[in-house]
Motif scaffolding. Sequence first.
Motif, PDB file in Angstrom:
ATOM      1  N   ILE A 149       0.840  -1.198   0.000  1.00  0.00           N
ATOM      2  CA  ILE A 149       0.000   0.000   0.000  1.00  0.00           C
ATOM      3  C   ILE A 149       0.872   1.244   0.000  1.00  0.00           C
ATOM      4  N   LEU A 150       1.983   1.192   0.723  1.00  0.00           N
ATOM      5  CA  LEU A 150       2.901   2.319   0.811  1.00  0.00           C
ATOM      6  C   LEU A 150       4.083   2.080  -0.113  1.00  0.00           C
ATOM      7  N   GLY A 151       4.462   3.119  -0.856  1.00  0.00           N
ATOM      8  CA  GLY A 151       5.566   2.967  -1.794  1.00  0.00           C
ATOM      9  C   GLY A 151       6.899   2.745  -1.113  1.00  0.00           C
ATOM     10  N   GLY A 152       7.082   3.338   0.069  1.00  0.00           N
ATOM     11  CA  GLY A 152       8.311   3.110   0.824  1.00  0.00           C
ATOM     12  C   GLY A 152       9.400   4.132   0.570  1.00  0.00           C
ATOM     13  N   GLN A 153       9.161   5.139  -0.317  1.00  0.00           N
ATOM     14  CA  GLN A 153      10.218   6.112  -0.587  1.00  0.00           C
ATOM     15  C   GLN A 153      10.528   6.956   0.641  1.00  0.00           C
ATOM     16  N   SER A 154       9.511   7.447   1.319  1.00  0.00           N
ATOM     17  CA  SER A 154       9.754   8.254   2.526  1.00  0.00           C
ATOM     18  C   SER A 154      10.442   7.430   3.603  1.00  0.00           C
ATOM     19  N   MET A 155      10.029   6.178   3.757  1.00  0.00           N
ATOM     20  CA  MET A 155      10.668   5.316   4.740  1.00  0.00           C
ATOM     21  C   MET A 155      12.136   5.081   4.391  1.00  0.00           C
ATOM     22  N   GLU A 156      12.428   4.869   3.114  1.00  0.00           N
ATOM     23  CA  GLU A 156      13.807   4.667   2.677  1.00  0.00           C
ATOM     24  C   GLU A 156      14.659   5.887   3.017  1.00  0.00           C
ATOM     25  N   LEU A 157      14.172   7.083   2.709  1.00  0.00           N
ATOM     26  CA  LEU A 157      14.942   8.293   2.974  1.00  0.00           C
ATOM     27  C   LEU A 157      15.096   8.526   4.469  1.00  0.00           C
ATOM     28  N   LEU A 382      26.000  18.274   5.465  1.00  0.00           N
ATOM     29  CA  LEU A 382      24.837  17.843   4.695  1.00  0.00           C
ATOM     30  C   LEU A 382      23.552  18.234   5.411  1.00  0.00           C
ATOM     31  N   ASP A 383      22.688  18.956   4.706  1.00  0.00           N
ATOM     32  CA  ASP A 383      21.373  19.344   5.226  1.00  0.00           C
ATOM     33  C   ASP A 383      20.403  18.233   4.844  1.00  0.00           C
ATOM     34  N   LEU A 384      20.208  17.284   5.757  1.00  0.00           N
ATOM     35  CA  LEU A 384      19.404  16.105   5.443  1.00  0.00           C
ATOM     36  C   LEU A 384      17.945  16.424   5.162  1.00  0.00           C
ATOM     37  N   PRO A 385      17.263  17.281   5.958  1.00  0.00           N
ATOM     38  CA  PRO A 385      15.868  17.596   5.624  1.00  0.00           C
ATOM     39  C   PRO A 385      15.723  18.209   4.231  1.00  0.00           C
ATOM     40  N   ALA A 386      16.648  19.101   3.853  1.00  0.00           N
ATOM     41  CA  ALA A 386      16.574  19.713   2.521  1.00  0.00           C
ATOM     42  C   ALA A 386      16.781  18.665   1.439  1.00  0.00           C
ATOM     43  N   LEU A 387      17.738  17.762   1.651  1.00  0.00           N
ATOM     44  CA  LEU A 387      17.979  16.707   0.670  1.00  0.00           C
ATOM     45  C   LEU A 387      16.771  15.791   0.549  1.00  0.00           C
ATOM     46  N   GLU A 388      16.163  15.430   1.676  1.00  0.00           N
ATOM     47  CA  GLU A 388      14.983  14.570   1.631  1.00  0.00           C
ATOM     48  C   GLU A 388      13.863  15.217   0.836  1.00  0.00           C
ATOM     49  N   ASN A 389      13.652  16.527   1.024  1.00  0.00           N
ATOM     50  CA  ASN A 389      12.601  17.218   0.273  1.00  0.00           C
ATOM     51  C   ASN A 389      12.888  17.207  -1.221  1.00  0.00           C
ATOM     52  N   GLN A 390      14.151  17.398  -1.584  1.00  0.00           N
ATOM     53  CA  GLN A 390      14.516  17.368  -3.000  1.00  0.00           C
ATOM     54  C   GLN A 390      14.262  15.990  -3.604  1.00  0.00           C
ATOM     55  N   LEU A 391      14.617  14.954  -2.873  1.00  0.00           N
ATOM     56  CA  LEU A 391      14.453  13.598  -3.403  1.00  0.00           C
ATOM     57  C   LEU A 391      12.978  13.192  -3.427  1.00  0.00           C
ATOM     58  N   LEU A 392      12.193  13.673  -2.461  1.00  0.00           N
ATOM     59  CA  LEU A 392      10.757  13.392  -2.497  1.00  0.00           C
ATOM     60  C   LEU A 392      10.092  14.091  -3.677  1.00  0.00           C
ATOM     61  N   MET A 397       7.577  12.923  -9.262  1.00  0.00           N
ATOM     62  CA  MET A 397       7.441  12.907 -10.714  1.00  0.00           C
ATOM     63  C   MET A 397       6.885  11.575 -11.196  1.00  0.00           C
ATOM     64  N   ASN A 398       6.963  10.555 -10.319  1.00  0.00           N
ATOM     65  CA  ASN A 398       6.366   9.244 -10.579  1.00  0.00           C
ATOM     66  C   ASN A 398       7.015   8.522 -11.759  1.00  0.00           C
ATOM     67  N   VAL A 399       8.300   8.771 -11.978  1.00  0.00           N
ATOM     68  CA  VAL A 399       8.990   8.118 -13.096  1.00  0.00           C
ATOM     69  C   VAL A 399      10.214   7.322 -12.644  1.00  0.00           C
ATOM     70  N   PHE A 400      10.513   7.340 -11.335  1.00  0.00           N
ATOM     71  CA  PHE A 400      11.686   6.634 -10.836  1.00  0.00           C
ATOM     72  C   PHE A 400      11.268   5.441  -9.979  1.00  0.00           C
ATOM     73  N   GLY A 401      12.194   4.495  -9.860  1.00  0.00           N
ATOM     74  CA  GLY A 401      12.057   3.464  -8.853  1.00  0.00           C
ATOM     75  C   GLY A 401      12.413   4.060  -7.494  1.00  0.00           C
ATOM     76  N   LEU A 402      12.816   3.230  -6.552  1.00  0.00           N
ATOM     77  CA  LEU A 402      13.142   3.710  -5.210  1.00  0.00           C
ATOM     78  C   LEU A 402      14.445   4.506  -5.252  1.00  0.00           C
ATOM     79  N   ILE A 403      14.365   5.796  -4.957  1.00  0.00           N
ATOM     80  CA  ILE A 403      15.537   6.672  -4.967  1.00  0.00           C
ATOM     81  C   ILE A 403      16.305   6.463  -3.667  1.00  0.00           C
ATOM     82  N   ARG A 404      17.616   6.326  -3.786  1.00  0.00           N
ATOM     83  CA  ARG A 404      18.454   6.086  -2.604  1.00  0.00           C
ATOM     84  C   ARG A 404      19.555   7.132  -2.520  1.00  0.00           C
TER      85      ARG A 404
END
Length: 748
Positions: A149-157, A382-392, A397-404
Amino acid sequence: MSGTALRTAAAVAAIAIGLLVSSTGSAAAQTATDAGQEARRPKLGLVLSGGGARGAAEIGALKVLEELHIVPDLIVGTSIGSIVGGLYATGWSPEEIEELLKTMDWNKVFSDRVDRRERTFRRKQDDLVVLIQGKVNFDGLKPYLPPGILGGQSMELFMKSLEIRSTGETDFNAFPIPYRAVATNLNTGEPLVFARGSLATAMRASMAIPGLFAPVEYGDVRLSDGGAVANLPVGIARAQGAEAVIAVDISSPLDPFPQKSASFLDSISRMNSLLTVSNRAEDVGRLKPGDVFIQPDLTGLSFLAFDKAAEAVAKGYEAARAKISELKRFSASDEEWAAFRARHHRRSASDLVVSTVRVENTSGLDDRLVRQAINVPVGQPLDLPALENQLLRLNAMNVFGLIRDGLDRTNGRSELVVTTPAKERGLGTLQAGISLAADFRGETNYTVTLVHRLLAMNRLNGEWENIVQFGSVAVLASQFYQPLDTGQRWFVAPLVEARRELQGVWVDGNRVSLYSLQREQARLGFGRVLGNWGQVRVGAYTASNRAALEIGTPVLSDGGEHTGGVEGAFRIDTLNSTVFPTEGTLLTASYDVSLDSLGADTSYHTAFVSAAHAWTKGKNTVEALLQAGSNFDSQTTAFNLFRLGGLGRLSGYAENQLIGPRMGLARLMYYRQLVRLNVSSLRIRAFAGASLETGNVYAKEQPVSWSTVRWSGGPFVGALTPIGPVVLGFGFAEGGLTRVHLVIGERF
């Protein structure tokens, strides 16, 4: 004294001395044995079970262990226990872990949803048509269901951010406390024990609850939550060399399942309990005399109650304090405790200074497109919250697999590595929407909409959108949206569309006729996107229009016409929601002019502007709206008229009851949030409020003044639901006009 007496006395003395020496030697030997046994205390394993949000209780137990100066030789954790254990093993203090759990936005972690304000401007336009939450994904022409049900991208980041802040080590034996995480091998049904590799991957695999999260790919193995095989991994701790065990069990109990009114969360909690109850009992049976079993009383705390972390911590602390007499034997010496405190810390701040950034893009998009979306300053921490927002935002865009992402430390330099793989399936999506507007007086409009999108059709992320809609407004449309540069700033968008809708004509409050309006058109748009907040667009179009009287008295011009011309539009959109926004601005301004060369039968030019802004304090929101439009030509047809009437647009009138070549509307709306519910990507908001509206439509020469405006408004209740907005409102207008409006799936 005689010689015999002397010899006897000497013999007695010798025997006494021998006995004394023997006794002293035995005591010394016993003392040496005791010292050896103390020097070699049993290898202590700390076992932390799974149990979702109940895992905060394990933090309370850790606090007691620290008070007693107990140093585990090994930590083995499952699911949430793998996270609490992994953080403690890599140098986090119990207080730091507690603060993390209490302040973390778990709704965000469990959802890949990107706040509307953070989406690209193109993806904001997906909300122009209100659709049901949830999409059907396609693998080519074949529909498929995602594995979770959940894509898991936020959990991965989230997990990666914990790893980056914790350690750069990949050998779990090199952590301040050696560590193991337990996951389930879906290929064999057996436990897989992580002893090295990525800490983030180990923790995410250990808590990948089946059905909620997609399985974690680990080489050629797929992994899920370790609770299915060892929720309280005592046996695994022993297999890893633990001779004594402290086990903290926060497993969800197998409580009686409600026979009626069982909620979705009840069902998920039940499945979690059923998966763990059997193997947990086996591991409890593996505990030996001298082991310590800590089981906090967590009655009433579900495995999803992350908002009650503080309560769970207190329960865990209380349960561990009750075992102090059993725990004391594991206390370390002052020297051992000092050595532990010296090594028990997270990686140094200097490790987090980014030296270089590397993007490994294996998707079908241009590498430059991906790189431009990632802005990480070099030479700074490294600004982790800023990086997480960029990767989210990239993920949205719904065109990538799980971004790491990961921070690799080599030769004193830290390299940030971002991996953007291709999406294996699901570049094609189908989404449905329904809408209904009824006033309980015979005026009912409805539509059913299907929207198909095919994304990432080329390296510049071109997309094809098709819309099929039937009901009161029937539409068949196809548009290709093609960015022209890797920054996704410039674009071209050709469109073809066929549309049919019904328009009533009202005289003295009564509908006297009903027209069918049909249009076939082709448009070519060209524009510039302004960040994620605005867009400038110009274009040309040609259309064939036809108005036909369906029933009633002829009022409007009947027959066909050809139109064509050029148009320009400017749009700002920073709203956080298109319905019941709590903040942001929406501004639209457009102007179009006819051209004979594009097939226009008559000369015309029209202008329209709409501006809205929302302000919020607490749960109270005020939204202001101003609109004005005008057709500057003398000839009026059914296709260049403006419309008013309906909920929020002079609520005392029927929908689109007022039509004319000019219009103006001002609205002030107040609403208060009554209910807020977030469960993963499921979001429900309920509101109550009222609106005050004034405006009118005007003929060509009719003056605009206070005496000609109409006043309207009324109270309403509504909610944002998975099927779209649902609003019930009462409208009144001057002259005693009243309407009750039920609106589903439409903006107002």
